[in-house]
Motif scaffolding. Sequence first.
Motif, PDB file in Angstrom:
ATOM      1  N   PHE A 373      41.692  32.925  59.680  1.00  0.00           N
ATOM      2  CA  PHE A 373      40.723  33.939  60.068  1.00  0.00           C
ATOM      3  C   PHE A 373      40.948  34.488  61.635  1.00  0.00           C
ATOM      4  N   LEU A 374      41.383  33.353  62.398  1.00  0.00           N
ATOM      5  CA  LEU A 374      41.522  33.770  63.853  1.00  0.00           C
ATOM      6  C   LEU A 374      42.706  34.757  64.029  1.00  0.00           C
ATOM      7  N   GLN A 375      43.883  34.353  63.488  1.00  0.00           N
ATOM      8  CA  GLN A 375      44.806  35.335  63.519  1.00  0.00           C
ATOM      9  C   GLN A 375      44.518  36.617  63.082  1.00  0.00           C
ATOM     10  N   LEU A 376      43.815  36.769  61.891  1.00  0.00           N
ATOM     11  CA  LEU A 376      43.517  38.030  61.285  1.00  0.00           C
ATOM     12  C   LEU A 376      42.706  38.707  62.351  1.00  0.00           C
ATOM     13  N   SER A 377      41.719  38.162  62.898  1.00  0.00           N
ATOM     14  CA  SER A 377      40.841  38.978  63.606  1.00  0.00           C
ATOM     15  C   SER A 377      41.628  39.183  65.087  1.00  0.00           C
ATOM     16  N   VAL A 378      42.697  38.476  65.429  1.00  0.00           N
ATOM     17  CA  VAL A 378      43.338  39.081  66.561  1.00  0.00           C
ATOM     18  C   VAL A 378      44.148  40.165  66.196  1.00  0.00           C
ATOM     19  N   THR A 379      44.692  40.183  64.998  1.00  0.00           N
ATOM     20  CA  THR A 379      45.464  41.493  64.440  1.00  0.00           C
ATOM     21  C   THR A 379      44.841  42.741  64.463  1.00  0.00           C
ATOM     22  N   PHE A 380      43.473  42.594  64.012  1.00  0.00           N
ATOM     23  CA  PHE A 380      42.415  43.747  64.174  1.00  0.00           C
ATOM     24  C   PHE A 380      42.072  44.136  65.303  1.00  0.00           C
ATOM     25  N   LEU A 381      41.477  43.088  66.145  1.00  0.00           N
ATOM     26  CA  LEU A 381      40.981  43.310  67.315  1.00  0.00           C
ATOM     27  C   LEU A 381      41.776  42.574  68.464  1.00  0.00           C
ATOM     28  N   PRO A 382      42.622  43.135  68.953  1.00  0.00           N
ATOM     29  CA  PRO A 382      43.651  42.572  69.930  1.00  0.00           C
ATOM     30  C   PRO A 382      42.731  41.806  71.399  1.00  0.00           C
ATOM     31  N   GLN A 383      41.822  42.477  71.411  1.00  0.00           N
ATOM     32  CA  GLN A 383      41.124  42.054  72.815  1.00  0.00           C
ATOM     33  C   GLN A 383      40.379  40.290  72.344  1.00  0.00           C
ATOM     34  N   LEU A 384      40.500  39.846  71.411  1.00  0.00           N
ATOM     35  CA  LEU A 384      40.199  38.689  71.001  1.00  0.00           C
ATOM     36  C   LEU A 384      41.318  37.489  70.990  1.00  0.00           C
ATOM     37  N   GLN A 385      42.338  37.952  71.662  1.00  0.00           N
ATOM     38  CA  GLN A 385      43.432  37.335  71.713  1.00  0.00           C
ATOM     39  C   GLN A 385      43.304  35.928  72.678  1.00  0.00           C
ATOM     40  N   ASN A 386      42.530  36.145  73.837  1.00  0.00           N
ATOM     41  CA  ASN A 386      42.483  35.170  74.709  1.00  0.00           C
ATOM     42  C   ASN A 386      41.121  34.190  74.198  1.00  0.00           C
ATOM     43  N   LEU A 387      40.384  34.500  73.002  1.00  0.00           N
ATOM     44  CA  LEU A 387      39.401  33.866  72.580  1.00  0.00           C
ATOM     45  C   LEU A 387      39.689  33.018  71.329  1.00  0.00           C
ATOM     46  N   ALA A 388      40.724  33.470  70.487  1.00  0.00           N
ATOM     47  CA  ALA A 388      41.001  32.907  69.526  1.00  0.00           C
ATOM     48  C   ALA A 388      41.788  31.465  69.388  1.00  0.00           C
ATOM     49  N   VAL A 389      40.819  30.336  69.770  1.00  0.00           N
ATOM     50  CA  VAL A 389      41.483  29.178  70.119  1.00  0.00           C
ATOM     51  C   VAL A 389      40.715  28.128  69.301  1.00  0.00           C
ATOM     52  N   LEU A 390      41.445  27.448  68.809  1.00  0.00           N
ATOM     53  CA  LEU A 390      40.852  26.261  67.958  1.00  0.00           C
ATOM     54  C   LEU A 390      41.384  24.945  68.784  1.00  0.00           C
ATOM     55  N   ASP A 391      40.111  24.665  69.856  1.00  0.00           N
ATOM     56  CA  ASP A 391      40.410  23.574  70.782  1.00  0.00           C
ATOM     57  C   ASP A 391      40.145  22.097  69.850  1.00  0.00           C
ATOM     58  N   TYR A 392      40.346  21.035  70.725  1.00  0.00           N
ATOM     59  CA  TYR A 392      40.118  19.937  69.957  1.00  0.00           C
ATOM     60  C   TYR A 392      38.782  19.451  69.377  1.00  0.00           C
ATOM     61  N   GLU A 393      37.702  19.930  70.277  1.00  0.00           N
ATOM     62  CA  GLU A 393      36.559  19.856  70.059  1.00  0.00           C
ATOM     63  C   GLU A 393      36.021  20.892  68.676  1.00  0.00           C
ATOM     64  N   ILE A 394      36.496  21.671  68.504  1.00  0.00           N
ATOM     65  CA  ILE A 394      36.244  22.465  67.311  1.00  0.00           C
ATOM     66  C   ILE A 394      36.770  21.681  66.115  1.00  0.00           C
ATOM     67  N   LEU A 395      38.174  21.532  66.439  1.00  0.00           N
ATOM     68  CA  LEU A 395      38.698  20.781  65.254  1.00  0.00           C
ATOM     69  C   LEU A 395      38.032  19.398  64.939  1.00  0.00           C
ATOM     70  N   ILE A 396      37.616  18.571  65.565  1.00  0.00           N
ATOM     71  CA  ILE A 396      36.888  17.517  65.333  1.00  0.00           C
ATOM     72  C   ILE A 396      35.637  17.751  64.894  1.00  0.00           C
ATOM     73  N   LEU A 397      34.886  18.847  65.173  1.00  0.00           N
ATOM     74  CA  LEU A 397      33.531  19.084  64.775  1.00  0.00           C
ATOM     75  C   LEU A 397      33.755  19.660  63.201  1.00  0.00           C
ATOM     76  N   SER A 398      34.918  20.560  62.963  1.00  0.00           N
ATOM     77  CA  SER A 398      35.185  20.989  61.737  1.00  0.00           C
ATOM     78  C   SER A 398      35.589  19.994  60.874  1.00  0.00           C
ATOM     79  N   PHE A 399      36.136  18.953  61.383  1.00  0.00           N
ATOM     80  CA  PHE A 399      36.464  18.001  60.273  1.00  0.00           C
ATOM     81  C   PHE A 399      35.284  16.869  59.891  1.00  0.00           C
ATOM     82  N   ILE A 400      34.572  16.771  60.920  1.00  0.00           N
ATOM     83  CA  ILE A 400      33.461  15.983  60.693  1.00  0.00           C
ATOM     84  C   ILE A 400      32.397  16.824  59.687  1.00  0.00           C
ATOM     85  N   LEU A 401      32.504  18.038  59.973  1.00  0.00           N
ATOM     86  CA  LEU A 401      31.505  18.783  59.133  1.00  0.00           C
ATOM     87  C   LEU A 401      31.885  19.134  57.593  1.00  0.00           C
ATOM     88  N   ALA A 402      33.300  18.949  57.455  1.00  0.00           N
ATOM     89  CA  ALA A 402      33.648  19.104  55.956  1.00  0.00           C
ATOM     90  C   ALA A 402      33.378  17.804  55.308  1.00  0.00           C
TER      91      ALA A 402
END
Length: 427
Positions: A373-402
Amino acid sequence: MLRYNFRLAFENFRRTPQLYALVAFTLALGIGLLSANLALVHTMTSDPIPHKSDKLFHVSMNTWPNEDPHEQPFYILSYRDADHILNADMVKNTAVIYASGGYIRDLQSTEASRINVQIRAASDGFFNLTDAPFAYGQAYQGNSGYEVVIGDSANKRVFGGGNSVGKTLELNGANYTVVGVLKPWYLRPLFYHATEQAAFNNTDDLFVPLETAIDENLPIYARSSSTDSWQQISDTRTKNVYYLQAWVEVENQQQKKEFQNYLDAYSQNLKDNGEHPNKIINQLDDVNAWLAHLNIVDSKVYAFALVSFLFLTVCVFNASSLLLSRQHSALFEHGLRRAIGASRMHLLQQGLVESCVLGVISAIMGLLLAWCFLQLSVTFLPQLQNLAVLDYEILILSFILAIVVTNLSCLYSLIRTNKQSISAELK
């Protein structure tokens, strides 16, 4: 028992792979979409320089020479104001900057083509203040001279990467020597220039000494305002032209107080000379206060994150319905296991182990979808390139959420099945 429960869980997956695959994909879709949006929100609202953000302060002043200025205080300064700030000796580091741009080329190259770069005219204290990471060389010394620091991306495009210290590049007809090469450098948000919707831009490609940039009339690529007419950037030293931004780094609150008094005394002196018609307002905002003041995160981002959460809720209900149908079809097996001695608690534990395994599968699929989804968003909205980052905090949060949402999906069907009597299940 735990190993037995795991083996039984995989046996159930093997029996009805299509149903469990559909459940996992349903949950992963919701988790992936929410994780992608949380990643954007987290990046936008993060502290770009957490180890010293409470010691860096943006300087705003209201030295506008006429009454009723645009803003009180104004976040851009005149050269006279900025020069006074640069002369303050009670602070640790001072950075006076403005954004510019131009075309550069390797002076030794036989090709005539030039590369467009983002330029930052900056005083020499900028690099220590921002903790700019150097791969080779060092920062230039002083605010004059034809020495520059080049960013990693521009270094690769102009010189092919590597150590380019000592090489010469041409910018607007003038030759500059590279004295420093930066490592890949990401500031999210770009706190030192978060105005003009530039908060999520990449760091600059080239850094030029402030006085040299003014002497060479490097154009202003940001907001400017003036009460005097002017033709070239070099004219702004003696005119009321506002275009510079200033940051200072202090070591403690005492230094901040001394610097505040220093600014107030300067403004009072202007007022005594009849050059400051407005009320004296000199404001110092630390990094996070400055970003909060600018309100850089669009409310639409929060709204879309909320919609993603609601979508995940729908996915949980759909997955719960699918799992309920699976448990209903397995009532006979459930009753038989109870008839030969398995307790309700044993069956509940087995169901929770199965849901945790399913949660891990959903988490892995969800994170892969989030990345897509992030790569797709960068493709259509290149200005998001510097924001589309899955850092370790989001990875851990997403894993727990799942894990949590998968267990929530399974919980209702498990409880309902365990409430059935053995005789009803065996009929």
